[in-house]
Design an enzyme around this catalytic site. Structure first.
Site, PDB file in Angstrom:
ATOM      1  N   GLY A   1      66.715  72.262  49.354  1.00  0.00           N
ATOM      2  CA  GLY A   1      65.306  72.011  49.066  1.00  0.00           C
ATOM      3  C   GLY A   1      64.569  72.183  50.384  1.00  0.00           C
ATOM      4  CG  ASP A  29      62.861  77.606  49.276  1.00  0.00           C
ATOM      5  OD1 ASP A  29      62.848  77.118  48.129  1.00  0.00           O
ATOM      6  OD2 ASP A  29      63.726  77.339  50.134  1.00  0.00           O
TER       7      ASP A  29
HETATM    8  O1  MRU Z   1      68.643  76.834  47.249  1.00  0.00           O
HETATM    9  P1  MRU Z   1      67.867  75.555  47.168  1.00  0.00           P
HETATM   10  O2  MRU Z   1      68.474  74.550  46.246  1.00  0.00           O
HETATM   11  O3  MRU Z   1      67.577  74.989  48.542  1.00  0.00           O
HETATM   12  O4  MRU Z   1      66.470  75.984  46.537  1.00  0.00           O
HETATM   13  C1  MRU Z   1      65.482  75.011  46.374  1.00  0.00           C
HETATM   14  C2  MRU Z   1      64.260  75.513  45.695  1.00  0.00           C
HETATM   15  O5  MRU Z   1      64.172  76.650  45.320  1.00  0.00           O
HETATM   16  C3  MRU Z   1      63.115  74.551  45.559  1.00  0.00           C
HETATM   17  O6  MRU Z   1      62.308  74.922  44.476  1.00  0.00           O
HETATM   18  C4  MRU Z   1      62.236  74.570  46.816  1.00  0.00           C
HETATM   19  O7  MRU Z   1      62.994  74.500  47.990  1.00  0.00           O
HETATM   20  C5  MRU Z   1      61.268  73.457  46.804  1.00  0.00           C
HETATM   21  S1  MRU Z   1      62.041  71.866  46.995  1.00  0.00           S
HETATM   22  C6  MRU Z   1      60.794  70.717  46.973  1.00  0.00           C
END
Ligand code: MRU
Length: 334
Positions: free
Chosen positions: A46, A220
């Protein structure tokens, strides 16, 4: 509220999200290398939580200019798309230059606290967008596990539910690492918000049957023109939402906005080990010699985004202008 990180006795403890929901295992990190490893393998994940973990990781570095530089380079190389990582490390570098290594732990704590405050404001602004008893679809995990606070999109959903504005949450499983199936269900279940877990490819049938009132996801990285990089599978949701005239909203802190990326084409999209999709858990599902490509993120063009919910309020199109305005106001207030 579950917390993804805690600082104990001079070490960073990370709740290993790869083991959830089956078991709560804390990993103790006493070096930046251990934190980098945890970020790389998604023990902590996240975008905001990655940034916070990296800030604590810097506080574990050898307290010399070369030690900090090496740690920042290592931590910064772990995941390329989440801009919060680079943003937090840049703040760490500046804090070290102006006040030395003793400034790094207080900075990490400040970044974590700022995120908690941002999440609370995002939840209030985001919940106000909802009508009555909406059926809302979300993707990946954007709750407390992803931010250390209330969460972004999921915090908004929770606040809207408390206000009677949510009837049901459709939770995409989020292949291949199942952040939706494993983590979002875990978080929604903990606060008794009604949800239904669905396969990622269900959005089409749900929308044609009139079962979705809103889509809300996290980010992200958000480019200067409002293009949004988020977990793979987000862009198809936005296309379907437009086709069915359903609002497609993004919730993210301003630290996720990257003015150095003019548009989505400038955003590096992480590709991960193909084994994450040729295997399912511990089972090999594709032929052992199958060729696979594992994109972890995609980009949703800004014209498909109905609103971007930030701690400073709800941004609308034209995003190049609303983003520039909100950032200049928040920088002059800081
Ligand atoms: O690969 P991840 O689990 O880190 O991806 C996370 C996401 O895509 C979330 O939507 C994003 O980081 C926002 S978290 C508040």
């Amino acid at each position: 509220m579950v917390s993804p990180l805690r600082w104990r006795d001079g070490t960073l403890e990370i709740l290993d999200q790869t083991r959830l929901p089956a078991e709560e295992v804390w990993i103790r990190c006493s070096t930046p290398d251990e934190v980098a490893d945890a970020i790389r393998r998604l023990a902590v994940r996240g975008a905001p939580a990655i940034g916070i973990a990296a800030a604590y990781g810097l506080a574990l570095a050898e307290p010399s200019a070369s030690g900090i530089e090496r740690a920042a380079d290592l931590l910064g190389s772990t995941r390329p798309t989440a801009v919060n990582l680079r943003w937090a490390l840049e703040r760490g570098r500046r804090a070290f230059e102006s006040a030395g290594a003793d400034a790094l732990l207080p900075l990490a704590e400040r970044i974590a606290e700022e995120q908690r405050e941002a999440d609370s404001r995002i939840a209030v602004h985001g919940a106000a967008l909802f009508g009555q008893r909406e059926r809302v679809l979300t993707h990946c995990n954007t709750g407390a596990l992803a931010t250390g606070g209330r969460g972004t999109a999921l915090g908004t959903i929770e606040a809207a539910w408390e206000a009677g504005r949510v009837e049901l949450v459709w939770v995409d499983e989020t292949r291949p690492l199942l952040q939706g199936a494993r983590l979002t269900t875990y978080e929604l279940g903990a606060v008794s918000i009604p949800y239904r877990l669905v396969a990622d490819s269900s959005a089409g049938v749900l929308m044609t049957r009139g079962l979705v009132d809103r889509v809300i996801v996290g980010a992200d990285r958000i480019a200067a023109n409002g293009d949004v990089a988020n977990k793979i599978g987000t862009y198809p949701l936005a296309v379907l939402a437009r086709r069915h005239d359903i609002p497609f909203c993004v919730a993210a802190p301003l630290s996720t906005v990257d003015l150095a990326s003019p548009d989505g084409d400038a955003i590096e999209l992480e590709q991960r080990d193909p084994a994450e999709i040729t295997r399912f858990g511990s089972a090999q599902v594709a032929p052992a010699d199958a060729e696979a490509v594992n994109w972890a993120f995609d980009v949703t063009p800004h014209d498909l985004v109905t609103a971007i919910v930030t701690e400073a309020g709800v941004l609308e199109a034209p995003y190049d202008r609303s983003i520039a305005d909100v950032l200049s106001t928040s920088q002059s207030a800081a």
